[in-house]
Write a protein that holds these residues in place. Structure first.
Motif, PDB file in Angstrom:
ATOM      1  N   ASN A 110      36.729  49.173  32.150  1.00  0.00           N
ATOM      2  CA  ASN A 110      35.419  48.544  31.970  1.00  0.00           C
ATOM      3  C   ASN A 110      34.297  49.255  32.734  1.00  0.00           C
ATOM      4  OD1 ASN A 110      36.633  47.639  34.327  1.00  0.00           O
ATOM      5  ND2 ASN A 110      35.754  45.594  34.218  1.00  0.00           N
ATOM      6  N   TYR A 111      34.647  49.922  33.828  1.00  0.00           N
ATOM      7  CA  TYR A 111      33.690  50.769  34.563  1.00  0.00           C
ATOM      8  C   TYR A 111      34.398  52.103  34.826  1.00  0.00           C
ATOM      9  CZ  TYR A 111      30.574  46.825  35.445  1.00  0.00           C
ATOM     10  OH  TYR A 111      29.707  45.768  35.298  1.00  0.00           O
ATOM     11  N   PRO A 112      34.619  52.902  33.805  1.00  0.00           N
ATOM     12  CA  PRO A 112      35.524  54.052  33.938  1.00  0.00           C
ATOM     13  C   PRO A 112      35.199  54.991  35.099  1.00  0.00           C
ATOM     14  CG  PRO A 112      34.995  53.670  31.633  1.00  0.00           C
ATOM     15  CD  PRO A 112      34.117  52.761  32.420  1.00  0.00           C
ATOM     16  N   LEU A 113      34.024  55.591  35.099  1.00  0.00           N
ATOM     17  CA  LEU A 113      33.717  56.558  36.152  1.00  0.00           C
ATOM     18  C   LEU A 113      33.315  55.870  37.450  1.00  0.00           C
ATOM     19  CD1 LEU A 113      33.547  59.473  36.981  1.00  0.00           C
ATOM     20  CD2 LEU A 113      31.218  59.572  36.075  1.00  0.00           C
ATOM     21  N   LEU A 114      32.601  54.760  37.375  1.00  0.00           N
ATOM     22  CA  LEU A 114      32.165  54.083  38.586  1.00  0.00           C
ATOM     23  C   LEU A 114      33.348  53.517  39.359  1.00  0.00           C
ATOM     24  CD1 LEU A 114      29.970  53.107  40.464  1.00  0.00           C
ATOM     25  CD2 LEU A 114      29.619  51.127  38.962  1.00  0.00           C
ATOM     26  N   ILE A 127      49.041  53.464  47.177  1.00  0.00           N
ATOM     27  CA  ILE A 127      48.566  53.194  45.823  1.00  0.00           C
ATOM     28  C   ILE A 127      47.396  52.219  45.893  1.00  0.00           C
ATOM     29  CG2 ILE A 127      49.171  52.339  43.520  1.00  0.00           C
ATOM     30  CD1 ILE A 127      52.145  52.781  44.422  1.00  0.00           C
ATOM     31  N   SER A 128      46.351  52.519  45.150  1.00  0.00           N
ATOM     32  CA  SER A 128      45.240  51.588  44.979  1.00  0.00           C
ATOM     33  C   SER A 128      45.104  51.305  43.493  1.00  0.00           C
ATOM     34  CB  SER A 128      43.947  52.193  45.533  1.00  0.00           C
ATOM     35  OG  SER A 128      42.867  51.301  45.337  1.00  0.00           O
ATOM     36  N   PHE A 129      45.137  50.024  43.134  1.00  0.00           N
ATOM     37  CA  PHE A 129      45.150  49.637  41.719  1.00  0.00           C
ATOM     38  C   PHE A 129      44.134  48.540  41.453  1.00  0.00           C
ATOM     39  CE2 PHE A 129      46.716  46.470  38.622  1.00  0.00           C
ATOM     40  CZ  PHE A 129      46.702  47.239  37.462  1.00  0.00           C
ATOM     41  N   THR A 130      43.400  48.680  40.381  1.00  0.00           N
ATOM     42  CA  THR A 130      42.537  47.613  39.878  1.00  0.00           C
ATOM     43  C   THR A 130      42.939  47.327  38.439  1.00  0.00           C
ATOM     44  OG1 THR A 130      40.689  48.283  41.281  1.00  0.00           O
ATOM     45  CG2 THR A 130      40.166  46.905  39.394  1.00  0.00           C
ATOM     46  N   GLY A 131      43.244  46.076  38.141  1.00  0.00           N
ATOM     47  CA  GLY A 131      43.676  45.748  36.790  1.00  0.00           C
ATOM     48  C   GLY A 131      44.323  44.374  36.726  1.00  0.00           C
ATOM     49  N   SER A 132      45.290  44.242  35.843  1.00  0.00           N
ATOM     50  CA  SER A 132      45.886  42.936  35.573  1.00  0.00           C
ATOM     51  C   SER A 132      46.964  42.580  36.592  1.00  0.00           C
ATOM     52  CB  SER A 132      46.505  42.925  34.173  1.00  0.00           C
ATOM     53  OG  SER A 132      47.685  43.718  34.144  1.00  0.00           O
ATOM     54  N   THR A 133      47.186  41.285  36.740  1.00  0.00           N
ATOM     55  CA  THR A 133      48.227  40.804  37.649  1.00  0.00           C
ATOM     56  C   THR A 133      49.608  41.224  37.176  1.00  0.00           C
ATOM     57  OG1 THR A 133      46.853  38.901  38.222  1.00  0.00           O
ATOM     58  CG2 THR A 133      49.190  38.737  38.742  1.00  0.00           C
ATOM     59  N   VAL A 159      50.000  49.206  49.495  1.00  0.00           N
ATOM     60  CA  VAL A 159      49.355  49.009  48.199  1.00  0.00           C
ATOM     61  C   VAL A 159      48.078  48.198  48.407  1.00  0.00           C
ATOM     62  CG1 VAL A 159      49.570  47.977  45.902  1.00  0.00           C
ATOM     63  CG2 VAL A 159      51.556  49.042  46.968  1.00  0.00           C
ATOM     64  N   THR A 160      47.004  48.603  47.731  1.00  0.00           N
ATOM     65  CA  THR A 160      45.775  47.813  47.692  1.00  0.00           C
ATOM     66  C   THR A 160      45.537  47.380  46.256  1.00  0.00           C
ATOM     67  OG1 THR A 160      44.802  49.027  49.543  1.00  0.00           O
ATOM     68  CG2 THR A 160      43.295  47.806  48.128  1.00  0.00           C
ATOM     69  N   LEU A 161      45.374  46.092  46.042  1.00  0.00           N
ATOM     70  CA  LEU A 161      45.238  45.559  44.685  1.00  0.00           C
ATOM     71  C   LEU A 161      43.929  44.793  44.533  1.00  0.00           C
ATOM     72  CD1 LEU A 161      48.833  44.073  44.268  1.00  0.00           C
ATOM     73  CD2 LEU A 161      48.040  46.325  43.517  1.00  0.00           C
ATOM     74  N   GLU A 162      43.244  45.028  43.435  1.00  0.00           N
ATOM     75  CA  GLU A 162      42.073  44.230  43.062  1.00  0.00           C
ATOM     76  C   GLU A 162      42.340  43.692  41.666  1.00  0.00           C
ATOM     77  OE1 GLU A 162      37.245  44.474  42.335  1.00  0.00           O
ATOM     78  OE2 GLU A 162      38.397  46.307  42.646  1.00  0.00           O
ATOM     79  N   LEU A 163      42.580  42.389  41.571  1.00  0.00           N
ATOM     80  CA  LEU A 163      43.072  41.808  40.325  1.00  0.00           C
ATOM     81  C   LEU A 163      42.081  40.865  39.668  1.00  0.00           C
ATOM     82  CD1 LEU A 163      46.718  41.153  41.535  1.00  0.00           C
ATOM     83  CD2 LEU A 163      45.732  43.250  40.580  1.00  0.00           C
ATOM     84  N   TYR A 211      27.365  40.562  30.514  1.00  0.00           N
ATOM     85  CA  TYR A 211      27.196  41.905  31.070  1.00  0.00           C
ATOM     86  C   TYR A 211      28.492  42.689  30.895  1.00  0.00           C
ATOM     87  CZ  TYR A 211      25.218  45.505  34.076  1.00  0.00           C
ATOM     88  OH  TYR A 211      24.702  46.684  34.553  1.00  0.00           O
ATOM     89  N   THR A 212      28.359  43.977  30.605  1.00  0.00           N
ATOM     90  CA  THR A 212      29.515  44.833  30.299  1.00  0.00           C
ATOM     91  C   THR A 212      30.304  44.258  29.126  1.00  0.00           C
ATOM     92  OG1 THR A 212      29.614  45.327  32.679  1.00  0.00           O
ATOM     93  CG2 THR A 212      31.396  46.176  31.340  1.00  0.00           C
ATOM     94  N   ASN A 213      29.566  43.709  28.166  1.00  0.00           N
ATOM     95  CA  ASN A 213      30.172  43.106  26.973  1.00  0.00           C
ATOM     96  C   ASN A 213      31.148  41.981  27.331  1.00  0.00           C
ATOM     97  OD1 ASN A 213      28.725  45.026  25.572  1.00  0.00           O
ATOM     98  ND2 ASN A 213      30.452  46.407  25.312  1.00  0.00           N
ATOM     99  N   GLY A 214      30.904  41.343  28.479  1.00  0.00           N
ATOM    100  CA  GLY A 214      31.765  40.244  28.902  1.00  0.00           C
ATOM    101  C   GLY A 214      33.077  40.688  29.508  1.00  0.00           C
ATOM    102  N   GLN A 215      33.258  41.996  29.660  1.00  0.00           N
ATOM    103  CA  GLN A 215      34.529  42.546  30.130  1.00  0.00           C
ATOM    104  C   GLN A 215      34.390  42.958  31.594  1.00  0.00           C
ATOM    105  OE1 GLN A 215      36.164  44.550  26.049  1.00  0.00           O
ATOM    106  NE2 GLN A 215      34.384  45.514  26.955  1.00  0.00           N
ATOM    107  N   ILE A 216      34.341  41.971  32.461  1.00  0.00           N
ATOM    108  CA  ILE A 216      34.105  42.228  33.874  1.00  0.00           C
ATOM    109  C   ILE A 216      34.841  41.175  34.685  1.00  0.00           C
ATOM    110  CG2 ILE A 216      31.939  40.922  33.729  1.00  0.00           C
ATOM    111  CD1 ILE A 216      30.811  42.710  35.910  1.00  0.00           C
ATOM    112  N   CYS A 217      35.417  41.569  35.806  1.00  0.00           N
ATOM    113  CA  CYS A 217      36.264  40.643  36.560  1.00  0.00           C
ATOM    114  C   CYS A 217      35.465  39.492  37.160  1.00  0.00           C
ATOM    115  CB  CYS A 217      37.021  41.393  37.653  1.00  0.00           C
ATOM    116  SG  CYS A 217      35.962  42.219  38.848  1.00  0.00           S
ATOM    117  N   SER A 218      34.165  39.684  37.342  1.00  0.00           N
ATOM    118  CA  SER A 218      33.340  38.617  37.909  1.00  0.00           C
ATOM    119  C   SER A 218      32.626  37.800  36.839  1.00  0.00           C
ATOM    120  CB  SER A 218      32.302  39.212  38.873  1.00  0.00           C
ATOM    121  OG  SER A 218      31.508  40.185  38.225  1.00  0.00           O
ATOM    122  N   ALA A 219      33.080  37.888  35.603  1.00  0.00           N
ATOM    123  CA  ALA A 219      32.458  37.138  34.509  1.00  0.00           C
ATOM    124  C   ALA A 219      32.491  35.634  34.776  1.00  0.00           C
ATOM    125  CB  ALA A 219      33.160  37.441  33.191  1.00  0.00           C
TER     126      ALA A 219
END
Length: 382
Positions: free
Chosen positions: A162-166, A234-240, A257-261, A288-296
Motif C-alpha cells: 500500500n506504500y511500496p517505496l515509502l 527480521i522486520s515485517f509489516t503485513g498480515s497477522t 523480529v519486529t512486527l507491524e500488523l 485515503y490510499t483507496n481505503g487500503q491503509i492500516c489506520s483506516a
C-alpha cells in the motif's frame, strides 16, 4: 508523456542479477487490468546469494567496512539517495500509481516523504558518532564501563504494497544508518519503485551488498529470508497470518523480529462534535490510499442523537469523491490494488448484507475508467 516500465532484475551485491530459476511475475495495472511489464521473482536460491552478499558487505575491506564506517560516511550515502529520489520524483510517482493504483497526488506526496525519511536518518547517522563508546559512571573507580553501539548485522525487511517505496524507506533508511546490511523484500503486487531504489543505489555508488532487493512470492522469497540462518533480524509489516509464520521460523533460531500488523481503530463521534469536521476526517480515514491503509477508520461509533444527520452528510461527502483513473488530476479514489483484494472487499460487503447491514452508498464496482489506456508503455516478456 508516456514513460516505459523499466525491466529490472534482482538487485544483489550492487548490481542487477537474473533470478537463478529465471522466474518473473507480471505487473498488472489495477486501473486497466492490463499487463504492463514484469518483475523478477526471487526464490530460496537467490536469497542465499543475497545473504552472502550482505554479510560480505559487513566484513569487506577490514577497517573500512559498512558496519564500522562512521555515521558521517553513511549519512553521505543516505543524502545522495534522497537527492536522486527527489530528482526522479515525477517518474517514480507515476510508476507507483500505475503499479498499486493510488491517486497520483498521493504518490507524489509519498515521494516527498521518502526524501525526508532518508534525510532524517542521515542526520541520526551523524549523531551516532558522538554517542560511540559512551562512558558509564560506576561507584568503583577500579572498573570502567562503556556503551558501544554496533549494528545487529544482516536484516531482512519485508514490506506490503500500500506504500511500496515509502514503507520500504521506513525500514531501509534506519537499517543503513545503523550500519546494517539489508535485504528488502517488497510485495509481489507492487515492487516497481522498490526496484528503482536499486538503480538509485547504483548511481550513488552505495557499497556493494549493503542493500539487496528481492521481489518475489512470500512462500518462495519471504519464507526463505525468515528462516535463513545468516539473517540476524527480521522486520515485517503485513498480515497477522503471515506474521505468525515469520515468528515461528525466526523462533527456531531465537532471531529478533519486529512486527507491524496494523489495527482496526474506531472513530468515535460524540453529540457535541462539529459534524462537518467529523465527517471530513471519517471520509479521509476511510478512503485515503483507496481505503487500503492500516489506520483506516474501519469502525464508526456515533452518538445516537446525531446518527441520522451524521450518516446523511457522510453519504453526501462520499458522493462527491472523484473516482477516476488515478493519473487524472483531482482523483481522490483509485482502484483496489489487485483482483484478489477486490474480491476480498466484495466478500466483506456480501457478508455484511447477509448479516442484515444496509448499504447506504456504493457497494458495486464503478465502471468509469476500466479498460482505458493510462499512457504507460510496457511489454510482457514471454
Amino acid at each position: 508523456m508516456a514513460i516505459p516500465i523499466p525491466s529490472r532484475q534482482l538487485f544483489i551485491n550492487g548490481d542487477w542479477a537474473e533470478p537463478l530459476l529465471k522466474k518473473r511475475i507480471p505487473i498488472i495495472n489495477p486501473t486497466t487490468e492490463e499487463i504492463i511489464g514484469d518483475i523478477p521473482a526471487a526464490t530460496a536460491e537467490d536469497v542465499d546469494v543475497a545473504v552472502q552478499a550482505a554479510r560480505s558487505a559487513l566484513t569487506r575491506n577490514k577497517g573500512k567496512d559498512w558496519a564500522f564506517a562512521s555515521g558521517a560516511v553513511r549519512a553521505k550515502y543516505l543524502r545522495a539517495i534522497a537527492a536522486k529520489i527527489k530528482e526522479r520524483k515525477p517518474v517514480l510517482a507515476k510508476l507507483e500509481t500505475v503499479d498499486c493504483g493510488k491517486p497520483l497526488s498521493e504518490s507524489e506526496a509519498d515521494m516527498d516523504d521518502v526524501v525526508g525519511c532518508f534525510e532524517y536518518y542521515a542526520d541520526l547517522a551523524e549523531g551516532l558518532d558522538a554517542k560511540q563508546k559512551a562512558p558509564i559512571s560506576l561507584p568503583m573507580k577500579t572498573f570502567k564501563s562503556y556503551v558501544i553501539k554496533e549494528p545487529i548485522g544482516v536484516v531482512a525487511l519485508i514490506v506490503p504494497w500500500n506504500y511500496p517505496l515509502l514503507m520500504a524507506t521506513w525500514k531501509v533508511a534506519p537499517a543503513l544508518a545503523a550500519g546494517c546490511a539489508a535485504i528488502l523484500k517488497p510485495s509481489e503486487l507492487a515492487s516497481a519503485t522498490c526496484l528503482e531504489l536499486g538503480e538509485v543505489c547504483r548511481e550513488v555508488d552505495l557499497p556493494a551488498g549493503v542493500l539487496n532487493i528481492l521481489p518475489g512470492l512470500g512462500p518462495e522469497a519471504g519464507a526463505s529470508l525468515a528462516s535463513h540462518p545468516h539473517v540476524d533480524k527480521i522486520s515485517f509489516t503485513g498480515s497477522t497470518v503471515t506474521a505468525v509464520k515469520i515468528m515461528t521460523a525466526a523462533a527456531q533460531r531465537v532471531k529478533p523480529v519486529t512486527l507491524e500488523l496494523g489495527g482496526k481503530g474506531p472513530i468515535v463521534v460524540f453529540e457535541d462534535v462539529d459534524i462537518d469536521k467529523a465527517v471530513e476526517w471519517t471520509i479521509f480515514g476511510c478512503f485515503y490510499t483507496n481505503g487500503q491503509i492500516c489506520s483506516a477508520t474501519s469502525r464508526l461509533i456515533v452518538h445516537e442523537s446525531i446518527a441520522a444527520e451524521f450518516l446523511d452528510r457522510l453519504v453526501k461527502w462520499s458522493e462527491n469523491i472523484k473516482i477516476s483513473d488515478p493519473l487524472e488530476e483531482g482523483c481522490k479514489l483509485g482502484p483496489i490494488v489487485s483482483r484478489g483484494q477486490y474480491e476480498k472487499v466484495m466478500n466483506f460487503i456480501s457478508n455484511a448484507k447477509s448479516e442484515g447491514a444496509t448499504i447506504l452508498y456504493g457497494g458495486n464496482r464503478p465502471k468509469l475508467w476500466f479498460g482505458r489506456c493510462c499512457g504507460i508503455e510496457g511489454s510482457r516478456k514471454m
